[in-house]
Enzyme design. Structure first.
Site, mmCIF file in Angstrom:
data_model
loop_
_atom_site.group_PDB
_atom_site.id
_atom_site.type_symbol
_atom_site.label_atom_id
_atom_site.label_comp_id
_atom_site.label_asym_id
_atom_site.label_seq_id
_atom_site.Cartn_x
_atom_site.Cartn_y
_atom_site.Cartn_z
ATOM 1 N N LEU A 256 0.063 -22.099 39.008
ATOM 2 C CA LEU A 256 -0.286 -22.850 40.211
ATOM 3 C C LEU A 256 0.225 -22.046 41.396
ATOM 4 O O LEU A 256 1.274 -21.401 41.311
ATOM 5 C CB LEU A 256 0.368 -24.238 40.215
ATOM 6 C CG LEU A 256 -0.078 -25.237 39.137
ATOM 7 C CD1 LEU A 256 0.730 -26.529 39.265
ATOM 8 C CD2 LEU A 256 -1.560 -25.534 39.234
ATOM 9 N N ASP A 257 -0.522 -22.074 42.500
ATOM 10 C CA ASP A 257 -0.039 -21.413 43.710
ATOM 11 C C ASP A 257 1.351 -21.939 44.059
ATOM 12 O O ASP A 257 1.686 -23.088 43.758
ATOM 13 C CB ASP A 257 -0.970 -21.690 44.902
ATOM 14 C CG ASP A 257 -2.321 -21.009 44.751
ATOM 15 O OD1 ASP A 257 -2.426 -20.094 43.913
ATOM 16 O OD2 ASP A 257 -3.253 -21.402 45.468
ATOM 17 N N GLN A 258 2.138 -21.122 44.730
ATOM 18 C CA GLN A 258 3.486 -21.534 45.119
ATOM 19 C C GLN A 258 3.467 -22.837 45.900
ATOM 20 O O GLN A 258 4.320 -23.699 45.723
ATOM 21 C CB GLN A 258 4.154 -20.436 45.948
ATOM 22 C CG GLN A 258 5.584 -20.779 46.371
ATOM 23 C CD GLN A 258 6.261 -19.649 47.116
ATOM 24 O OE1 GLN A 258 5.628 -18.647 47.457
ATOM 25 N NE2 GLN A 258 7.550 -19.772 47.365
ATOM 26 N N THR A 260 1.206 -25.212 45.754
ATOM 27 C CA THR A 260 0.564 -26.304 45.021
ATOM 28 C C THR A 260 1.575 -26.947 44.077
ATOM 29 O O THR A 260 2.317 -26.262 43.385
ATOM 30 C CB THR A 260 -0.638 -25.785 44.205
ATOM 31 O OG1 THR A 260 -1.578 -25.186 45.091
ATOM 32 C CG2 THR A 260 -1.318 -26.917 43.459
ATOM 33 N N ARG A 361 -8.973 -24.177 47.410
ATOM 34 C CA ARG A 361 -8.664 -24.041 48.832
ATOM 35 C C ARG A 361 -9.848 -23.441 49.589
ATOM 36 O O ARG A 361 -10.207 -23.905 50.678
ATOM 37 C CB ARG A 361 -7.402 -23.189 48.996
ATOM 38 C CG ARG A 361 -6.193 -23.806 48.323
ATOM 39 C CD ARG A 361 -5.027 -22.848 48.173
ATOM 40 N NE ARG A 361 -4.395 -22.545 49.448
ATOM 41 C CZ ARG A 361 -3.301 -21.814 49.589
ATOM 42 N NH1 ARG A 361 -2.712 -21.305 48.497
ATOM 43 N NH2 ARG A 361 -2.788 -21.582 50.771
#
Length: 411
Positions: A256-258, A260, A361
């Site tokens: 997961l993105d930082q 998110t 996004r």
């Protein structure tokens, strides 16, 4: 709450402790009406064995052979002393029944106010030693905590373990005696008083754990996997290795993105890791996200099919590219229109049918509205508070073959 550490080794020692209680005076006392108590054992990676009880044992927070509470007992006494006499006086008057209903209710309110004021001060002396060497008060960890939060076995054991420079390996808890819980039954840490504080102590909010996999609820701002540089080594993977002693070097099977938050599954063994990785690669895992987008979406649902690729001049930005981009498909469904800050926003359910970097996004920004607090594709400047949560994760257990389905309740 689920278990947060392997339990087999500690359970074996707990059963030995149960046998001891069956044959000593303490066990007999705990069998009297309402005197039952939770007990726990934590085994450290170096073999050190720690024991704890919840609350007080026979009227005392301290007992030989057990770890101390997460507060200094004298400090607690000093904080409570100014309130005790007045609370006892009010309680006596209420029980006497010699006052009008209105007067009695006023005394009850005053007693509640005094109790709340005392507990507010106590939250500053409840101190937890955490996985990263920090010491945090209950007010810092969980300011809305109800009375007694931090008194259970698990917070005591873990905090003490870290305070003496050890690492946890196995933990188990059981109830012994007469009370509201079942005599000699094993329990996981409670939802009411343990769940809000244990993630701060251990560094991870564990949703599910067995011998092969771990599902965590990643907070926004924490990396999933180590990045480049010494300042980017703290992540879900490193924290899991720190907590689960037999975890493989790289347990992550997806990221997961930082910025998110939400559900991640990790493989603790190489076999589990490889099987999960194959399922992710073959699109056999179902993922759902909840997002707040910065505007009012009028439609009810739809599909976004916009190819994207890396903008090589502005890494890690992804851009739409119908010619050279990789196919990216997202299904969306409107949940509701609500207020966020001082503006109208839309809460969406997002289902990615492909797994491109920053796909959700980019798609929201291009086809609907940017996700709130998106510093790359929207207007925000804070990169760690993106309003995007991985809210549901469904997959097949890599060892048992069981269908696993995890959901984070909507806030």
């Amino acid at each position: 709450m689920t278990k947060i550490l392997p339990s087999a080794e500690a359970e074996k020692l707990c059963r030995e402790m149960i046998t001891e209680l069956d044959n000593n005076r303490l066990g007999n006392l705990l069998l009297s009406a309402g005197s039952g108590r939770m007990f726990g054992i934590l085994v450290c990676t170096d073999g050190t064995v720690l024991k704890a009880f919840s609350g007080e044992l026979l009227g005392s927070y301290l007992s030989d052979g057990f770890v101390p509470p997460v507060f200094d007992v004298k400090e607690l006494t000093d904080v409570c002393k100014p309130y005790e006499a007045e609370v006892k006086r009010l309680t006596a008057h209420i029980c006497e029944g010699n006052f009008s209903e209105k007067e009695t209710e006023l005394m009850r309110r005053e007693r509640r106010a005094l109790t709340r004021e005392c507990w507010k001060k106590l939250k500053d002396i409840y101190r937890f030693h955490c996985f990263d060497g920090s010491v945090r008060t209950l007010n810092e960890v969980y300011p809305n905590a109800q009375a007694g939060t931090g008194d259970c076995c698990a917070p005591r054991l873990l905090s003490y373990c870290y305070s003496i420079g050890k690492k946890p390996a196995s933990m188990a808890e059981f109830f012994y005696g007469n009370g509201t819980l079942e005599h000699k039954k094993f329990y996981t840490p409670c939802d009411e008083r343990c769940k809000p504080v244990l993630p701060a102590i251990t560094g991870l909010d564990i949703v599910y754990l067995d011998d092969y996999i771990c599902v965590v609820n990643k907070p926004s701002g924490l990396l999933a996997i180590e990045g480049r540089g010494s300042d980017k080594q703290d992540c879900v993977a490193s924290r899991l290795r720190n907590l689960i002693s037999y975890c493989i070097k790289q347990p992550c099977v997806h990221r997961l993105d930082q910025s998110t938050s939400g559900l991640m599954v990790l493989g603790l063994t190489q076999k589990a890791h490889d099987a999960l990785s194959a399922d992710f690669e073959n699109r056999k895992v179902h993922k759902e996200y909840v997002a707040l987008v910065d505007g009012k979406v009028m439609g009810q649902s739809g599909t976004i099919d916009i190819p994207i690729r890396l903008d090589t001049e502005h890494r890690p930005v992804q851009i739409p590219d119908p010619v050279n981009g990789k196919r990216a498909v997202t299904e969306w469904e409107r949940i509701c229109i609500c207020r966020y800050g001082n503006r109208d926003v839309t809460k969406l359910k997002l289902v990615p049918l492909t797994g491109r970097t920053h796909q959700l996004r980019v798609h929201c920004a291009q086809a609907l509205f940017p996700i709130c607090n998106d510093a790359i594709y929207g207007k925000a400047t804070d990169r760690t508070s993106l309003c995007l949560t991985a809210s549901r994760l469904c997959f097949t257990h890599p060892v048992t073959g069981k269908k696993m389905d995890f959901t984070i309740p909507e806030s």
